[in-house]
Design an enzyme around this catalytic site. Structure first.
Site, PDB file in Angstrom:
ATOM      1  N   CYS A 113       4.578   4.193   9.275  1.00 21.00           N
ATOM      2  CA  CYS A 113       3.515   3.208   9.046  1.00 21.00           C
ATOM      3  C   CYS A 113       3.836   1.864   9.697  1.00 21.00           C
ATOM      4  O   CYS A 113       2.949   1.021   9.840  1.00 21.00           O
ATOM      5  CB  CYS A 113       3.290   3.008   7.560  1.00 21.00           C
ATOM      6  N   HIS A 239       0.257  -3.532   6.236  1.00 15.26           N
ATOM      7  CA  HIS A 239      -0.030  -2.098   6.199  1.00 15.26           C
ATOM      8  C   HIS A 239      -0.870  -1.822   4.958  1.00 15.26           C
ATOM      9  O   HIS A 239      -0.568  -2.324   3.867  1.00 15.26           O
ATOM     10  CB  HIS A 239       1.275  -1.304   6.176  1.00 15.26           C
ATOM     11  N   ASN A 270      -5.167   4.940   3.309  1.00 14.04           N
ATOM     12  CA  ASN A 270      -3.929   4.631   4.036  1.00 14.04           C
ATOM     13  C   ASN A 270      -3.927   5.428   5.349  1.00 14.04           C
ATOM     14  O   ASN A 270      -3.804   6.655   5.324  1.00 14.04           O
ATOM     15  CB  ASN A 270      -2.743   5.020   3.143  1.00 14.04           C
TER      16      ASN A 270
HETATM   17  N1  ACO Z   1      -5.209  11.474 -10.413  1.00 15.34           N
HETATM   18  C1  ACO Z   1      -4.863  11.529 -11.701  1.00 15.34           C
HETATM   19  N2  ACO Z   1      -3.588  11.513 -12.115  1.00 15.34           N
HETATM   20  C2  ACO Z   1      -2.641  11.435 -11.170  1.00 15.34           C
HETATM   21  C3  ACO Z   1      -2.947  11.361  -9.789  1.00 15.34           C
HETATM   22  C4  ACO Z   1      -4.296  11.403  -9.432  1.00 15.34           C
HETATM   23  N3  ACO Z   1      -4.682  11.335  -8.138  1.00 15.34           N
HETATM   24  N4  ACO Z   1      -1.781  11.283  -9.101  1.00 15.34           N
HETATM   25  C5  ACO Z   1      -0.798  11.300  -9.989  1.00 15.34           C
HETATM   26  N5  ACO Z   1      -1.311  11.393 -11.238  1.00 15.34           N
HETATM   27  C6  ACO Z   1      -0.595  11.438 -12.505  1.00 15.34           C
HETATM   28  C7  ACO Z   1       0.753  12.107 -12.375  1.00 15.34           C
HETATM   29  O1  ACO Z   1       0.660  13.508 -12.465  1.00 15.34           O
HETATM   30  C8  ACO Z   1       1.488  11.509 -13.520  1.00 15.34           C
HETATM   31  O2  ACO Z   1       1.115  12.165 -14.682  1.00 15.34           O
HETATM   32  P1  ACO Z   1       2.195  12.490 -15.828  1.00 15.34           P
HETATM   33  O3  ACO Z   1       2.681  11.145 -16.294  1.00 15.34           O
HETATM   34  O4  ACO Z   1       1.409  13.239 -16.833  1.00 15.34           O
HETATM   35  O5  ACO Z   1       3.262  13.275 -15.149  1.00 15.34           O
HETATM   36  C9  ACO Z   1       0.949  10.085 -13.574  1.00 15.34           C
HETATM   37  O6  ACO Z   1      -0.332  10.104 -12.903  1.00 15.34           O
HETATM   38  C10 ACO Z   1       1.835   9.096 -12.871  1.00 15.34           C
HETATM   39  O7  ACO Z   1       2.193   9.637 -11.592  1.00 15.34           O
HETATM   40  P2  ACO Z   1       2.991   8.836 -10.530  1.00 15.34           P
HETATM   41  O8  ACO Z   1       3.159   9.636  -9.292  1.00 15.34           O
HETATM   42  O9  ACO Z   1       4.227   8.321 -11.213  1.00 15.34           O
HETATM   43  O10 ACO Z   1       1.938   7.704 -10.225  1.00 15.34           O
HETATM   44  P3  ACO Z   1       2.181   6.190  -9.980  1.00 15.34           P
HETATM   45  O11 ACO Z   1       1.911   5.430 -11.197  1.00 15.34           O
HETATM   46  O12 ACO Z   1       3.498   5.970  -9.290  1.00 15.34           O
HETATM   47  O13 ACO Z   1       1.042   5.886  -8.917  1.00 15.34           O
HETATM   48  C11 ACO Z   1       0.935   5.465  -6.561  1.00 15.34           C
HETATM   49  C12 ACO Z   1       1.048   6.533  -7.649  1.00 15.34           C
HETATM   50  C13 ACO Z   1      -0.413   4.791  -6.733  1.00 15.34           C
HETATM   51  C14 ACO Z   1       1.010   6.110  -5.203  1.00 15.34           C
HETATM   52  C15 ACO Z   1       2.073   4.451  -6.774  1.00 15.34           C
HETATM   53  O14 ACO Z   1       3.322   5.104  -6.801  1.00 15.34           O
HETATM   54  C16 ACO Z   1       2.136   3.426  -5.704  1.00 15.34           C
HETATM   55  O15 ACO Z   1       1.373   2.495  -5.719  1.00 15.34           O
HETATM   56  N6  ACO Z   1       3.097   3.583  -4.776  1.00 15.34           N
HETATM   57  C17 ACO Z   1       3.280   2.674  -3.673  1.00 15.34           C
HETATM   58  C18 ACO Z   1       3.591   3.404  -2.433  1.00 15.34           C
HETATM   59  C19 ACO Z   1       2.397   3.772  -1.638  1.00 15.34           C
HETATM   60  O16 ACO Z   1       1.306   3.284  -1.758  1.00 15.34           O
HETATM   61  N7  ACO Z   1       2.631   4.666  -0.743  1.00 15.34           N
HETATM   62  C20 ACO Z   1       1.636   5.061   0.194  1.00 15.34           C
HETATM   63  C21 ACO Z   1       2.239   5.815   1.291  1.00 15.34           C
HETATM   64  S1  ACO Z   1       3.795   5.219   1.832  1.00 15.34           S
HETATM   65  C22 ACO Z   1       3.430   3.969   2.797  1.00 15.34           C
HETATM   66  O17 ACO Z   1       2.349   3.858   3.276  1.00 15.34           O
HETATM   67  C23 ACO Z   1       4.518   2.993   3.091  1.00 15.34           C
END
Ligand code: ACO
Length: 314
Positions: A113, A239, A270
């Site tokens: 990215c 990004h 993204n």
């Molecule tokens: N819909 C509903 N529930 C979901 C979804 C979805 N699409 N995805 C995950 N969940 C659930 C999981 O199963 C989990 O449930 P559980 O607690 O019962 O096991 C719960 O939500 C939490 O899951 P996490 O994967 O821990 O979700 P998180 O709170 O971390 O959110 C996210 C995910 C939004 C991607 C977050 O980690 C984030 O903002 N990360 C930043 C990194 C990023 O944006 N990366 C993008 C690509 S990398 C880059 O571009 C540099």
């Protein structure tokens, strides 16, 4: 030449819009969850016959036309991408052929990215060194090709698209020194798994902590290298990973209340290396950033890698 400037921009996205409700029909998710956790409302998805080269060439053609240059003026073409399946000839060589660019050095660059800002710095350095007078720098991705459509934690994030910039050697430098680097010890936090059927995977919370903990200092460093502070910026184009991460990052920068912060992730998702030029091109097209205004570009991702620089808006 003392420097180079972005003289024109262009972008291209596929026609098909994929909404959160569309995704909720195929995986266990909801519009409410996706918007609350990521800010994403829609993303564009390329058709089966639409390749990274098609996206890149469409964006680059618009940038070239807007610059008013002849294809033969372009001496360097580089495409930042991590999702292209074609390895040889490069996407850049294919774009050069499509646009009738006769003899430019043409090569792809993969820095996840962070690819577009890395490529922009490389092209700026080449122009400063006199290796070319005009360059096309493109970020293009078909992330839908590397998406696991059964994994609700990642398939909601990604989209396809391309953005392109024309750079020209200039007496009056319009691209600031780059702040770039990597932390390969944390490389696995963002990755493509399975080389024969590559799929995007990430440690989402680790990436969130890395970006919000360490990228503000890199943003400040890029400003300092340009002789500015974040308060001097007219805009910030990071990004477009997700809206929460962007908001948490820029909140730490003490920007001017008038500064424009790119939020194209809401409509485009993204798009990895395409996200910065796509968002910048749209802001300039909508005249939300005036010509000559200082804008911080800041890209980060797989590697883990980062690259950022202050540019003067075309
Ligand atoms: N819909 C509903 N529930 C979901 C979804 C979805 N699409 N995805 C995950 N969940 C659930 C999981 O199963 C989990 O449930 P559980 O607690 O019962 O096991 C719960 O939500 C939490 O899951 P996490 O994967 O821990 O979700 P998180 O709170 O971390 O959110 C996210 C995910 C939004 C991607 C977050 O980690 C984030 O903002 N990360 C930043 C990194 C990023 O944006 N990366 C993008 C690509 S990398 C880059 O571009 C540099």
């Amino acid at each position: 030449m003392p420097g180079s400037r972005i003289t024109a921009l262009g972008h291209h996205q596929p026609d098909r819009v994929l909404t959160n409700d569309d995704l909720a029909a195929v995986v266990d998710t909801s519009d409410e969850w996706i918007r609350r956790r990521t800010g994403i409302a829609t993303r564009r998805i390329a058709g089966p016959d639409e390749s990274v080269t098609d996206l890149a060439a469409a964006a680059a053609g618009k940038a070239l036309a807007a610059a008013g240059l002849d294809p033969s003026d372009i001496g360097l073409v580089t495409v930042a991408t991590c999702s292209a399946v074609d390895r040889c000839p490069s996407i850049a060589a294919q774009v050069a052929a499509r646009l009738g660019i006769p003899s430019a050095v043409a090569f792809d660059l993969n820095n996840g990215c962070a690819g577009f800002c890395t490529a922009l710095a490389c092209a700026d350095h080449a122009l400063r060194a006199g290796a070319a007078r005009h360059a096309l720098v493109i970020g293009a991705e078909k992330m839908s090709d590397v998406t696991d459509w059964t994994d609700r934690s990642t398939c909601v994030l990604l989209g396809d698209g391309a953005g392109a910039a024309v750079l020209s050697a200039a007496e009056d430098a319009g691209i600031g020194p780059v702040a770039w680097g990597s932390d390969p010890t944390r490389g696995n936090a963002v990755r493509l798994v399975d080389e024969w059927q590559p799929r995007f995977a990430q440690e989402g919370q680790a990436v969130f902590r890395w970006v919000t903990g360490e990228l503000p200092d890199i943003a400040r460093r890029a400003c300092e290298l340009a002789g500015l502070t974040p308060a001097d910026l007219a805009g910030v184009v990071t990004h477009q990973a997700n809206l929460r991460i962007i908001e948490a990052l820029v909140r730490q920068l003490d920007l001017s209340p008038d500064a424009v912060v790119a939020q194209d992730v809401v409509e485009s998702g993204n798009t990895s290396a395409a996200s910065v030029p796509l968002a910048l091109s749209k802001l300039v097209q909508r005249r939300e950033l005036p010509s000559g205004a200082p804008v911080l570009l800041l890209a980060f991702g797989g590697g883990l890698s980062w690259a950022g620089q202050v540019v003067s808006c075309p």
